[in-house]
Every structure is written in C-alpha cells, then in structure tokens.
Design a protein around this motif. Structure first.
Motif, PDB file in Angstrom:
ATOM      1  N   ASP A   1       0.804  -1.223   0.000  1.00  0.00           N
ATOM      2  CA  ASP A   1       0.000   0.000   0.000  1.00  0.00           C
ATOM      3  C   ASP A   1       0.838   1.275   0.000  1.00  0.00           C
ATOM      4  O   ASP A   1       0.318   2.341  -0.307  1.00  0.00           O
ATOM      5  CB  ASP A   1      -0.905  -0.027   1.242  1.00  0.00           C
ATOM      6  CG  ASP A   1      -2.313   0.417   0.923  1.00  0.00           C
ATOM      7  OD1 ASP A   1      -2.701   0.354  -0.259  1.00  0.00           O
ATOM      8  OD2 ASP A   1      -3.023   0.843   1.858  1.00  0.00           O
ATOM      9  N   GLY A   2       2.105   1.178   0.423  1.00  0.00           N
ATOM     10  CA  GLY A   2       2.923   2.388   0.450  1.00  0.00           C
ATOM     11  C   GLY A   2       4.131   2.261   1.356  1.00  0.00           C
ATOM     12  O   GLY A   2       4.696   1.175   1.494  1.00  0.00           O
ATOM     13  N   PHE A   3       4.470   3.365   2.009  1.00  0.00           N
ATOM     14  CA  PHE A   3       5.732   3.453   2.737  1.00  0.00           C
ATOM     15  C   PHE A   3       5.551   4.089   4.111  1.00  0.00           C
ATOM     16  O   PHE A   3       4.634   4.870   4.338  1.00  0.00           O
ATOM     17  CB  PHE A   3       6.732   4.287   1.924  1.00  0.00           C
ATOM     18  CG  PHE A   3       6.955   3.746   0.549  1.00  0.00           C
ATOM     19  CD1 PHE A   3       7.898   2.767   0.321  1.00  0.00           C
ATOM     20  CD2 PHE A   3       6.171   4.190  -0.512  1.00  0.00           C
ATOM     21  CE1 PHE A   3       8.085   2.239  -0.947  1.00  0.00           C
ATOM     22  CE2 PHE A   3       6.351   3.667  -1.792  1.00  0.00           C
ATOM     23  CZ  PHE A   3       7.309   2.689  -2.007  1.00  0.00           C
ATOM     24  N   MET A   4       6.456   3.741   5.002  1.00  0.00           N
ATOM     25  CA  MET A   4       6.431   4.311   6.352  1.00  0.00           C
ATOM     26  C   MET A   4       7.841   4.711   6.738  1.00  0.00           C
ATOM     27  O   MET A   4       8.816   4.072   6.310  1.00  0.00           O
ATOM     28  CB  MET A   4       5.900   3.253   7.323  1.00  0.00           C
ATOM     29  CG  MET A   4       5.685   3.736   8.746  1.00  0.00           C
ATOM     30  SD  MET A   4       7.071   3.438   9.858  1.00  0.00           S
ATOM     31  CE  MET A   4       6.458   2.014  10.753  1.00  0.00           C
ATOM     32  N   THR A   5       7.973   5.775   7.516  1.00  0.00           N
ATOM     33  CA  THR A   5       9.280   6.095   8.070  1.00  0.00           C
ATOM     34  C   THR A   5       9.140   6.792   9.424  1.00  0.00           C
ATOM     35  O   THR A   5       8.055   7.266   9.787  1.00  0.00           O
ATOM     36  CB  THR A   5      10.128   6.969   7.122  1.00  0.00           C
ATOM     37  OG1 THR A   5      11.512   6.850   7.495  1.00  0.00           O
ATOM     38  CG2 THR A   5       9.733   8.444   7.182  1.00  0.00           C
ATOM     39  N   MET A   6      10.233   6.796  10.156  1.00  0.00           N
ATOM     40  CA  MET A   6      10.332   7.560  11.394  1.00  0.00           C
ATOM     41  C   MET A   6      11.436   8.585  11.226  1.00  0.00           C
ATOM     42  O   MET A   6      12.552   8.233  10.840  1.00  0.00           O
ATOM     43  CB  MET A   6      10.698   6.639  12.559  1.00  0.00           C
ATOM     44  CG  MET A   6       9.514   5.912  13.162  1.00  0.00           C
ATOM     45  SD  MET A   6      10.079   4.648  14.306  1.00  0.00           S
ATOM     46  CE  MET A   6       9.937   5.515  15.861  1.00  0.00           C
TER      47      MET A   6
ATOM     48  N   THR B   1       0.457   4.002  -2.489  1.00  0.00           N
ATOM     49  CA  THR B   1       0.000   5.388  -2.353  1.00  0.00           C
ATOM     50  C   THR B   1       0.129   5.946  -0.933  1.00  0.00           C
ATOM     51  O   THR B   1       0.164   7.158  -0.755  1.00  0.00           O
ATOM     52  CB  THR B   1      -1.483   5.512  -2.758  1.00  0.00           C
ATOM     53  OG1 THR B   1      -2.207   4.491  -2.071  1.00  0.00           O
ATOM     54  CG2 THR B   1      -1.651   5.364  -4.252  1.00  0.00           C
ATOM     55  N   GLU B   2       0.165   5.074   0.061  1.00  0.00           N
ATOM     56  CA  GLU B   2       0.180   5.553   1.448  1.00  0.00           C
ATOM     57  C   GLU B   2       1.574   6.033   1.857  1.00  0.00           C
ATOM     58  O   GLU B   2       2.572   5.369   1.569  1.00  0.00           O
ATOM     59  CB  GLU B   2      -0.257   4.409   2.371  1.00  0.00           C
ATOM     60  CG  GLU B   2      -0.740   4.857   3.735  1.00  0.00           C
ATOM     61  CD  GLU B   2      -2.207   5.265   3.731  1.00  0.00           C
ATOM     62  OE1 GLU B   2      -2.494   6.433   3.387  1.00  0.00           O
ATOM     63  OE2 GLU B   2      -3.057   4.412   4.060  1.00  0.00           O
ATOM     64  N   LEU B   3       1.614   7.168   2.537  1.00  0.00           N
ATOM     65  CA  LEU B   3       2.868   7.677   3.102  1.00  0.00           C
ATOM     66  C   LEU B   3       2.647   7.872   4.594  1.00  0.00           C
ATOM     67  O   LEU B   3       2.110   8.893   5.027  1.00  0.00           O
ATOM     68  CB  LEU B   3       3.238   9.019   2.474  1.00  0.00           C
ATOM     69  CG  LEU B   3       4.150   9.051   1.255  1.00  0.00           C
ATOM     70  CD1 LEU B   3       4.522  10.494   0.929  1.00  0.00           C
ATOM     71  CD2 LEU B   3       5.406   8.224   1.477  1.00  0.00           C
ATOM     72  N   SER B   4       3.050   6.880   5.379  1.00  0.00           N
ATOM     73  CA  SER B   4       2.839   6.934   6.821  1.00  0.00           C
ATOM     74  C   SER B   4       4.037   7.618   7.466  1.00  0.00           C
ATOM     75  O   SER B   4       5.106   7.032   7.603  1.00  0.00           O
ATOM     76  CB  SER B   4       2.674   5.505   7.358  1.00  0.00           C
ATOM     77  OG  SER B   4       2.680   5.501   8.771  1.00  0.00           O
ATOM     78  N   MET B   5       3.861   8.881   7.822  1.00  0.00           N
ATOM     79  CA  MET B   5       4.950   9.603   8.480  1.00  0.00           C
ATOM     80  C   MET B   5       4.402  10.716   9.352  1.00  0.00           C
ATOM     81  O   MET B   5       3.392  11.332   9.040  1.00  0.00           O
ATOM     82  CB  MET B   5       5.981  10.107   7.462  1.00  0.00           C
ATOM     83  CG  MET B   5       5.440  10.786   6.222  1.00  0.00           C
ATOM     84  SD  MET B   5       6.735  11.020   4.975  1.00  0.00           S
ATOM     85  CE  MET B   5       6.123  12.513   4.174  1.00  0.00           C
ATOM     86  N   GLY B   6       5.076  10.953  10.469  1.00  0.00           N
ATOM     87  CA  GLY B   6       4.657  11.961  11.427  1.00  0.00           C
ATOM     88  C   GLY B   6       4.154  11.326  12.700  1.00  0.00           C
ATOM     89  O   GLY B   6       3.351  10.396  12.673  1.00  0.00           O
ATOM     90  N   MET B   7       4.678  11.817  13.841  1.00  0.00           N
ATOM     91  CA  MET B   7       4.290  11.355  15.172  1.00  0.00           C
ATOM     92  C   MET B   7       3.903  12.584  16.003  1.00  0.00           C
ATOM     93  O   MET B   7       3.795  13.680  15.468  1.00  0.00           O
ATOM     94  CB  MET B   7       5.443  10.573  15.818  1.00  0.00           C
ATOM     95  CG  MET B   7       6.002   9.558  14.866  1.00  0.00           C
ATOM     96  SD  MET B   7       7.293   8.391  15.381  1.00  0.00           S
ATOM     97  CE  MET B   7       7.616   8.650  17.075  1.00  0.00           C
TER      98      MET B   7
END
Ligand SMILES: *Cc1c(COP(=O)(O)O)cnc(C)c1O
Length: 247
Positions: free
Chosen positions: A173-178, A212-218
C-alpha cells in the motif's frame, strides 16, 4: 511531562479532547500546505495504554489504531474488534518472523515491513488464513532510527517481487518512516521529503502496485510530515499521554 498535552499533574487526561485538538491541528496543517481537506488519516498509537483507553478513543470516533508489540496487541484488540468490526489496528513496530502468524490474525496492515523474509512469512501465514493484508515498506531515513530498509537495492528487490506476483495475499500500500529524534526541523523535514521523493520514483517504476500511502509523522512532528506529503500520521503521546514503560 508535557503540560500542554496532559494538563496539570493529577488532572485526568481527556482522550476525547486530545483527539479533537489533534484533528484540528491536522486540518490546519492540511490547509497550510494546500492539501485536500480530510486527506490525512489519523492513527491513534495505543501501545502501553490499556484497552479502556482504546475504548475511550473509539467512543470519541477514532477507528484506526497502531500497536508495536504483537503480544500486547493480540491481548487488547481481538475482543474489541469482535465487538466493533469497524475498528482497525496496524502493526507499526519491528516484527520478528515468528510473530507474523499471530499478527495477521487481527491486524489490517503491517506498516513495518523491512525485509524480503518478512514478506515471505506474511504471504505464507495469510495464505493459510485465506486472507489478504496491506503492508507498508518501512524505510530508514533518519540517522538514529534502527528500523527499516537501509538500502534502495533491498527495497526495490522486495517491491519487484510484489510486482511480479510472488505475494498474492499482500497488498503493497505504500511506505512508512520515522524521522530522527531531534529538535532540528531541517533534519526532520529532510527525512520526510526523502521518503516522499523515493515513493514518487518507485510508484512510477512499479505502476501496477498501489504504493500510495505515506505513513509519516508522530506527536512531535506530524505537522511537518503533513507539509511534506504524509497521508497517515501516527500519534500516541499527544492523544493518550506519556507511556509507562515499566508496565
Ligand atoms: C510509538 C510510535 C509512534 C507514536 O509516537 P508518539 O511520539 O507517542 O506520538 C509512532 N510511530 C511508531 C513507529 C511508534 O513506534
């Protein structure tokens, strides 16, 4: 202890009020950066907080949750999901292969995929359950983060296998980062823009996949993440208060 988030000492945290505050801040950040209103999803990261806290957030309209540890999540979520099927939980912590079997029983997405081996195990366990699951590729973009793919070659190898149909039970579905834990806004922004640029490149390289997903931000950096293109922010402390790691 951040007094803005949790009130004065001894005062009970209002999860409902915190959620409202965060939702407003997300809307403002969307506006400020010209993003479509409502285009950024909010995940409530409930790790180290009890099921009662999840229920309180759910009662305030929150449906998407994030957890780091499979054991903890597997005790908390299946009973809640049985009661409220619209509730959804993603795994966001480093995942050992031997925990995958349990995780895919209740999680809707594994955001912390960082190696090909893990994809193979997710495929194997999902095939057994005859269930499809979403995954995000976690990318290492900040110096002091320990997790995520560290080379583009390894990441591309994994995505390529997905594109070639090796994992029919997996939806990439996309990507994640910290981002790095720092006060230096430039470094944080760089980490998020790196992921956005990488995702744009890989999306055009693999047009058959969603990605399409961009999982970022805490809690501490989600507004910067939204400005840099985040589609999903993962907020724990600013909703539930400080975590008690001794529990
Ligand atoms: C714990 C955690 C979060 C939430 O962090 P807060 O600073 O409490 O908002 C988000 N993403 C990941 C991967 C986490 O492990």
């Amino acid at each position: 202890m951040n007094e803005n988030m949790s009130g004065s000492i001894g005062e009970k945290i209002s999860i409902k009020e915190n959620l409202e505050l965060i939702r407003n801040r997300i809307s403002e950040a969307e506006k400020k950066s010209g993003r479509t209103p409502g285009s950024v999803k909010l995940m409530a990261v409930s790790k180290f907080h009890p099921a009662e806290a999840v229920v309180e957030a759910f009662n305030a309209g929150q449906l998407l949750f994030g957890e780091n540890r499979v054991q903890e999540a597997s005790e908390k979520f299946p009973p809640l999901i049985a009661q409220h099927p619209e509730l959804s939980v993603h795994m966001i912590g480093q995942l050992q292969s031997n925990k995958v079997k349990k995780a895919v029983e209740f999680a809707d997405c594994i955001q912390s995929v960082d190696r090909l081996d893990l994809l193979r195990e997710i495929e194997k366990q999902c095939a057994k359950l005859d269930r499809r699951i979403k995954i995000l590729f976690e990318v290492h973009t900040g110096e002091d983060s320990k997790s995520g793919y560290t080379t583009e070659e390894a990441l591309i190898e994994s995505i390529k296998e997905c594109a070639e149909g090796a994992f029919p039970h997996i939806i990439p579905d996309g990507f994640m980062t910290m981002a790095p834990f720092t006060d230096d806004e430039k470094l944080i922004r760089k980490s998020f823009s790196t992921l956005r640029e990488l995702s744009q490149k890989l999306r055009s390289q693999f047009p058959s996949l969603p990605l399409t997903e961009l999982s970022m931000g805490m809690s501490g950096d989600f507004e910067i993440a939204i400005e840099e293109g985040s589609t999903l922010v993962r907020v724990g402390t600013a909703i539930f208060g400080e975590r008690d790691y001794t529990k």
